[in-house]
Scaffold this motif. Sequence first.
Motif, PDB file in Angstrom:
ATOM      1  N   PRO A 131      15.172 -31.972 -47.807  1.00  0.00           N
ATOM      2  CA  PRO A 131      13.846 -31.496 -47.386  1.00  0.00           C
ATOM      3  C   PRO A 131      12.762 -32.457 -47.872  1.00  0.00           C
ATOM      4  N   GLN A 132      11.664 -32.511 -47.151  1.00  0.00           N
ATOM      5  CA  GLN A 132      10.560 -33.400 -47.509  1.00  0.00           C
ATOM      6  C   GLN A 132       9.247 -32.629 -47.451  1.00  0.00           C
ATOM      7  N   THR A 133       8.333 -32.984 -48.334  1.00  0.00           N
ATOM      8  CA  THR A 133       7.005 -32.371 -48.348  1.00  0.00           C
ATOM      9  C   THR A 133       5.964 -33.443 -48.053  1.00  0.00           C
ATOM     10  N   ILE A 134       5.063 -33.162 -47.133  1.00  0.00           N
ATOM     11  CA  ILE A 134       3.989 -34.095 -46.826  1.00  0.00           C
ATOM     12  C   ILE A 134       2.662 -33.350 -46.779  1.00  0.00           C
ATOM     13  N   SER A 135       1.605 -34.100 -46.942  1.00  0.00           N
ATOM     14  CA  SER A 135       0.257 -33.566 -46.824  1.00  0.00           C
ATOM     15  C   SER A 135      -0.445 -34.320 -45.706  1.00  0.00           C
ATOM     16  N   ILE A 136      -1.014 -33.581 -44.757  1.00  0.00           N
ATOM     17  CA  ILE A 136      -1.771 -34.183 -43.658  1.00  0.00           C
ATOM     18  C   ILE A 136      -3.193 -33.647 -43.749  1.00  0.00           C
ATOM     19  N   ARG A 146      16.523 -32.419 -41.213  1.00  0.00           N
ATOM     20  CA  ARG A 146      16.716 -32.486 -39.769  1.00  0.00           C
ATOM     21  C   ARG A 146      15.713 -31.600 -39.023  1.00  0.00           C
ATOM     22  N   SER A 147      14.466 -31.733 -39.423  1.00  0.00           N
ATOM     23  CA  SER A 147      13.400 -30.991 -38.749  1.00  0.00           C
ATOM     24  C   SER A 147      12.178 -31.891 -38.610  1.00  0.00           C
ATOM     25  N   PHE A 148      11.195 -31.446 -37.834  1.00  0.00           N
ATOM     26  CA  PHE A 148       9.969 -32.221 -37.680  1.00  0.00           C
ATOM     27  C   PHE A 148       8.798 -31.294 -37.394  1.00  0.00           C
ATOM     28  N   THR A 149       7.611 -31.826 -37.640  1.00  0.00           N
ATOM     29  CA  THR A 149       6.394 -31.137 -37.230  1.00  0.00           C
ATOM     30  C   THR A 149       5.575 -32.099 -36.388  1.00  0.00           C
ATOM     31  N   VAL A 150       4.706 -31.552 -35.552  1.00  0.00           N
ATOM     32  CA  VAL A 150       3.914 -32.390 -34.652  1.00  0.00           C
ATOM     33  C   VAL A 150       2.478 -31.898 -34.654  1.00  0.00           C
ATOM     34  N   ILE A 151       1.537 -32.819 -34.636  1.00  0.00           N
ATOM     35  CA  ILE A 151       0.134 -32.452 -34.553  1.00  0.00           C
ATOM     36  C   ILE A 151      -0.492 -33.093 -33.327  1.00  0.00           C
ATOM     37  N   LYS A 152      -1.472 -32.426 -32.772  1.00  0.00           N
ATOM     38  CA  LYS A 152      -2.216 -32.954 -31.629  1.00  0.00           C
ATOM     39  C   LYS A 152      -3.451 -33.660 -32.179  1.00  0.00           C
ATOM     40  N   ALA A 153      -3.496 -34.969 -32.032  1.00  0.00           N
ATOM     41  CA  ALA A 153      -4.550 -35.763 -32.639  1.00  0.00           C
ATOM     42  C   ALA A 153      -5.820 -35.756 -31.787  1.00  0.00           C
ATOM     43  N   VAL A 154      -6.927 -35.862 -32.466  1.00  0.00           N
ATOM     44  CA  VAL A 154      -8.224 -35.999 -31.802  1.00  0.00           C
ATOM     45  C   VAL A 154      -8.581 -37.482 -31.801  1.00  0.00           C
ATOM     46  N   PRO A 155      -8.804 -38.097 -30.647  1.00  0.00           N
ATOM     47  CA  PRO A 155      -9.125 -39.531 -30.600  1.00  0.00           C
ATOM     48  C   PRO A 155     -10.289 -39.888 -31.520  1.00  0.00           C
ATOM     49  N   GLY A 156     -10.075 -40.922 -32.325  1.00  0.00           N
ATOM     50  CA  GLY A 156     -11.108 -41.382 -33.237  1.00  0.00           C
ATOM     51  C   GLY A 156     -11.067 -40.759 -34.616  1.00  0.00           C
ATOM     52  N   GLU A 157     -10.386 -39.630 -34.768  1.00  0.00           N
ATOM     53  CA  GLU A 157     -10.296 -38.980 -36.073  1.00  0.00           C
ATOM     54  C   GLU A 157      -9.239 -39.657 -36.940  1.00  0.00           C
ATOM     55  N   ILE A 158      -9.502 -39.724 -38.242  1.00  0.00           N
ATOM     56  CA  ILE A 158      -8.574 -40.336 -39.188  1.00  0.00           C
ATOM     57  C   ILE A 158      -7.720 -39.252 -39.841  1.00  0.00           C
ATOM     58  N   TYR A 159      -6.400 -39.489 -39.887  1.00  0.00           N
ATOM     59  CA  TYR A 159      -5.473 -38.536 -40.514  1.00  0.00           C
ATOM     60  C   TYR A 159      -4.847 -39.207 -41.737  1.00  0.00           C
ATOM     61  N   THR A 160      -5.087 -38.608 -42.909  1.00  0.00           N
ATOM     62  CA  THR A 160      -4.539 -39.139 -44.152  1.00  0.00           C
ATOM     63  C   THR A 160      -3.240 -38.396 -44.460  1.00  0.00           C
TER      64      THR A 160
END
Length: 227
Positions: A131-136, A146-160
Amino acid sequence: MKIKNIAAFLCMIAITFINAQNVYLSKVEKTKDNTDKYFYKIDPKNSASEYLGEIDVQGFSNNDTAVFTAIYKKAKEIGANAFAYKPFESVDEKIQPFNPANYRLELYYITKEELSKPSDLIYFFSSSSKPQTISINKKDYVLPPRSFTVIKAVPGEIYTVSTKKFLGSTIKISTNAGASAQYFQISAAKIKSNTYGEPGINLKSGDIIGLDKSYGDFLRMIYAENK
Protein backbone atom coordinates in the motif's frame (compact mmCIF):
# COMPACT_ATOMS: atom_id res chain seq x y z
CA MET A 1 20.81 -34.33 -2.25
CA LYS A 2 19.94 -33.55 1.35
CA ILE A 3 16.29 -33.41 2.41
CA LYS A 4 16.71 -29.70 3.22
CA ASN A 5 18.02 -28.99 -0.28
CA ILE A 6 15.29 -31.10 -1.90
CA ALA A 7 12.63 -29.11 -0.04
CA ALA A 8 14.18 -25.83 -1.15
CA PHE A 9 14.38 -27.06 -4.75
CA LEU A 10 10.72 -28.15 -4.76
CA CYS A 11 9.71 -24.83 -3.21
CA MET A 12 11.56 -22.95 -5.95
CA ILE A 13 9.80 -25.01 -8.64
CA ALA A 14 6.43 -24.37 -7.00
CA ILE A 15 7.04 -20.61 -6.89
CA THR A 16 8.13 -20.63 -10.53
CA PHE A 17 4.99 -22.53 -11.49
CA ILE A 18 2.71 -20.21 -9.54
CA ASN A 19 4.27 -17.14 -11.15
CA ALA A 20 4.45 -18.63 -14.64
CA GLN A 21 2.55 -16.55 -17.12
CA ASN A 22 1.72 -17.13 -20.76
CA VAL A 23 0.97 -14.29 -23.14
CA TYR A 24 -0.04 -15.35 -26.63
CA LEU A 25 -1.96 -14.25 -29.70
CA SER A 26 -5.13 -16.32 -29.54
CA LYS A 27 -6.72 -14.79 -32.63
CA VAL A 28 -5.46 -12.86 -35.66
CA GLU A 29 -8.12 -11.35 -37.89
CA LYS A 30 -5.77 -9.16 -39.93
CA THR A 31 -2.46 -7.31 -39.68
CA LYS A 32 -1.42 -3.70 -40.24
CA ASP A 33 1.85 -2.37 -41.60
CA ASN A 34 2.32 -0.11 -38.61
CA THR A 35 5.54 0.78 -36.81
CA ASP A 36 4.39 3.39 -34.27
CA LYS A 37 5.23 2.94 -30.57
CA TYR A 38 1.75 3.61 -29.16
CA PHE A 39 -0.48 1.11 -27.40
CA TYR A 40 -3.47 2.84 -25.83
CA LYS A 41 -6.60 1.60 -24.09
CA ILE A 42 -9.79 2.51 -25.97
CA ASP A 43 -13.51 1.95 -25.92
CA PRO A 44 -14.13 0.34 -29.34
CA LYS A 45 -17.77 1.45 -29.28
CA ASN A 46 -16.70 5.10 -29.12
CA SER A 47 -13.59 4.97 -31.30
CA ALA A 48 -13.00 4.77 -35.03
CA SER A 49 -10.96 1.59 -34.62
CA GLU A 50 -10.08 -1.40 -36.79
CA TYR A 51 -10.20 -4.83 -35.13
CA LEU A 52 -7.06 -6.94 -35.61
CA GLY A 53 -7.12 -9.83 -33.14
CA GLU A 54 -6.90 -10.95 -29.53
CA ILE A 55 -4.32 -11.71 -26.83
CA ASP A 56 -4.83 -14.14 -23.95
CA VAL A 57 -2.93 -13.79 -20.67
CA GLN A 58 -2.82 -16.85 -18.40
CA GLY A 59 -1.12 -17.02 -15.02
CA PHE A 60 -0.43 -14.29 -12.48
CA SER A 61 2.71 -12.21 -12.08
CA ASN A 62 3.47 -9.23 -9.83
CA ASN A 63 5.97 -7.95 -12.39
CA ASP A 64 3.57 -5.68 -14.26
CA THR A 65 6.30 -4.15 -16.43
CA ALA A 66 7.36 -7.58 -17.73
CA VAL A 67 3.75 -8.57 -18.43
CA PHE A 68 3.07 -5.34 -20.28
CA THR A 69 6.26 -5.73 -22.33
CA ALA A 70 5.22 -9.26 -23.39
CA ILE A 71 1.72 -8.05 -24.36
CA TYR A 72 3.14 -5.03 -26.19
CA LYS A 73 5.52 -7.16 -28.26
CA LYS A 74 2.74 -9.59 -29.24
CA ALA A 75 0.43 -6.72 -30.20
CA LYS A 76 3.09 -5.11 -32.38
CA GLU A 77 3.53 -8.37 -34.29
CA ILE A 78 0.23 -7.60 -36.02
CA GLY A 79 0.54 -3.80 -36.00
CA ALA A 80 -1.88 -3.03 -33.16
CA ASN A 81 -1.64 0.32 -31.39
CA ALA A 82 -4.72 0.06 -29.15
CA PHE A 83 -6.40 -2.48 -26.90
CA ALA A 84 -9.61 -3.12 -25.00
CA TYR A 85 -10.37 -5.52 -22.19
CA LYS A 86 -12.72 -8.31 -23.28
CA PRO A 87 -14.51 -9.78 -20.25
CA PHE A 88 -15.36 -13.45 -20.10
CA GLU A 89 -18.97 -14.58 -19.76
CA SER A 90 -20.20 -17.43 -17.55
CA VAL A 91 -22.51 -20.17 -18.82
CA ASP A 92 -25.49 -18.06 -17.71
CA GLU A 93 -24.13 -15.13 -19.80
CA LYS A 94 -23.11 -13.04 -16.78
CA ILE A 95 -20.00 -10.89 -17.12
CA GLN A 96 -17.16 -12.21 -14.98
CA PRO A 97 -15.09 -9.76 -12.87
CA PHE A 98 -11.54 -9.03 -13.99
CA ASN A 99 -9.12 -11.81 -13.05
CA PRO A 100 -5.42 -10.77 -13.18
CA ALA A 101 -4.46 -14.43 -13.66
CA ASN A 102 -6.67 -14.98 -16.71
CA TYR A 103 -7.85 -12.25 -19.06
CA ARG A 104 -8.25 -11.41 -22.73
CA LEU A 105 -7.51 -8.27 -24.72
CA GLU A 106 -8.90 -7.22 -28.08
CA LEU A 107 -6.33 -5.58 -30.35
CA TYR A 108 -7.07 -2.64 -32.63
CA TYR A 109 -5.53 -0.13 -34.98
CA ILE A 110 -6.57 3.51 -34.55
CA THR A 111 -5.59 6.67 -36.43
CA LYS A 112 -3.33 9.43 -35.15
CA GLU A 113 -6.40 11.63 -34.65
CA GLU A 114 -7.86 9.04 -32.28
CA LEU A 115 -4.53 8.66 -30.50
CA SER A 116 -4.25 12.37 -29.73
CA LYS A 117 -7.59 12.91 -27.99
CA PRO A 118 -7.08 15.31 -25.03
CA SER A 119 -7.77 14.46 -21.39
CA ASP A 120 -7.62 16.48 -18.16
CA LEU A 121 -7.20 13.42 -15.92
CA ILE A 122 -4.20 12.62 -13.70
CA TYR A 123 -3.78 9.02 -12.50
CA PHE A 124 -1.84 7.89 -9.42
CA PHE A 125 -1.05 4.18 -9.06
CA SER A 126 0.02 2.24 -6.00
CA SER A 127 2.71 -0.45 -6.23
CA SER A 128 1.98 -4.05 -7.16
CA SER A 129 2.62 -5.43 -3.66
CA LYS A 130 2.51 -2.71 -0.99
CA PRO A 131 0.00 0.00 0.00
CA GLN A 132 1.10 3.58 -0.62
CA THR A 133 0.09 6.90 0.92
CA ILE A 134 0.21 10.16 -1.02
CA SER A 135 -0.86 13.72 -0.44
CA ILE A 136 -2.36 15.77 -3.28
CA ASN A 137 -2.69 19.46 -2.37
CA LYS A 138 -2.60 18.44 1.32
CA LYS A 139 -5.36 15.85 0.92
CA ASP A 140 -4.25 12.33 1.88
CA TYR A 141 -4.98 9.22 -0.17
CA VAL A 142 -4.24 5.67 1.01
CA LEU A 143 -3.89 3.34 -1.97
CA PRO A 144 -4.04 -0.44 -1.41
CA PRO A 145 -1.71 -2.60 -3.53
CA ARG A 146 -2.72 -2.78 -7.22
CA SER A 147 -5.06 0.18 -7.03
CA PHE A 148 -5.18 3.76 -8.30
CA THR A 149 -6.92 7.06 -7.82
CA VAL A 150 -7.65 9.68 -10.46
CA ILE A 151 -8.29 13.40 -10.26
CA LYS A 152 -9.81 15.75 -12.81
CA ALA A 153 -7.33 18.58 -13.23
CA VAL A 154 -8.19 22.22 -13.76
CA PRO A 155 -6.04 23.74 -16.55
CA GLY A 156 -3.44 26.08 -15.12
CA GLU A 157 -3.80 24.89 -11.52
CA ILE A 158 -0.74 23.51 -9.73
CA TYR A 159 -1.02 20.16 -7.92
CA THR A 160 1.56 19.42 -5.22
CA VAL A 161 2.03 15.68 -4.75
CA SER A 162 4.01 14.17 -1.87
CA THR A 163 4.69 10.60 -0.70
CA LYS A 164 4.56 11.74 2.96
CA LYS A 165 7.74 9.80 3.75
CA PHE A 166 10.96 10.91 5.38
CA LEU A 167 13.19 12.01 2.50
CA GLY A 168 10.33 11.09 0.13
CA SER A 169 9.54 12.88 -3.10
CA THR A 170 7.43 15.96 -3.73
CA ILE A 171 6.51 17.05 -7.24
CA LYS A 172 4.33 19.75 -8.76
CA ILE A 173 2.01 18.89 -11.67
CA SER A 174 0.05 21.17 -13.96
CA THR A 175 -1.99 20.62 -17.09
CA ASN A 176 -3.07 22.74 -20.03
CA ALA A 177 -6.29 22.70 -22.02
CA GLY A 178 -6.08 20.06 -24.75
CA ALA A 179 -3.26 18.15 -23.03
CA SER A 180 -3.08 14.36 -22.64
CA ALA A 181 -3.75 12.40 -19.46
CA GLN A 182 -0.84 12.06 -17.03
CA TYR A 183 0.20 8.91 -15.14
CA PHE A 184 2.33 8.47 -12.01
CA GLN A 185 3.20 5.47 -9.87
CA ILE A 186 4.11 5.66 -6.19
CA SER A 187 6.78 3.17 -5.20
CA ALA A 188 9.55 2.85 -2.62
CA ALA A 189 11.48 0.57 -4.97
CA LYS A 190 14.08 1.85 -7.38
CA ILE A 191 12.83 1.28 -10.91
CA LYS A 192 15.05 1.55 -13.96
CA SER A 193 13.88 3.88 -16.71
CA ASN A 194 12.85 2.37 -20.03
CA THR A 195 15.13 2.26 -23.04
CA TYR A 196 14.53 5.23 -25.32
CA GLY A 197 11.74 4.51 -27.79
CA GLU A 198 10.22 1.68 -25.78
CA PRO A 199 7.00 1.85 -23.75
CA GLY A 200 6.90 1.85 -19.98
CA ILE A 201 8.61 4.18 -17.54
CA ASN A 202 9.37 7.63 -18.93
CA LEU A 203 11.01 9.44 -16.08
CA LYS A 204 11.85 9.10 -12.43
CA SER A 205 11.69 11.43 -9.45
CA GLY A 206 12.56 9.48 -6.31
CA ASP A 207 9.57 7.38 -5.36
CA ILE A 208 7.13 9.16 -7.69
CA ILE A 209 7.56 7.73 -11.15
CA GLY A 210 6.14 9.23 -14.32
CA LEU A 211 4.72 6.67 -16.74
CA ASP A 212 4.00 6.94 -20.43
CA LYS A 213 0.41 6.67 -21.59
CA SER A 214 0.73 3.11 -22.96
CA TYR A 215 1.89 1.62 -19.67
CA GLY A 216 -0.43 3.87 -17.68
CA ASP A 217 -3.42 2.69 -19.72
CA PHE A 218 -2.40 -0.92 -19.05
CA LEU A 219 -2.17 -0.34 -15.28
CA ARG A 220 -5.57 1.32 -15.10
CA MET A 221 -7.00 -1.79 -16.75
CA ILE A 222 -5.42 -4.35 -14.39
CA TYR A 223 -5.58 -2.23 -11.18
CA ALA A 224 -8.76 -1.39 -9.26
CA GLU A 225 -9.86 2.22 -8.94
CA ASN A 226 -9.83 3.43 -5.34
CA LYS A 227 -12.76 5.87 -5.20
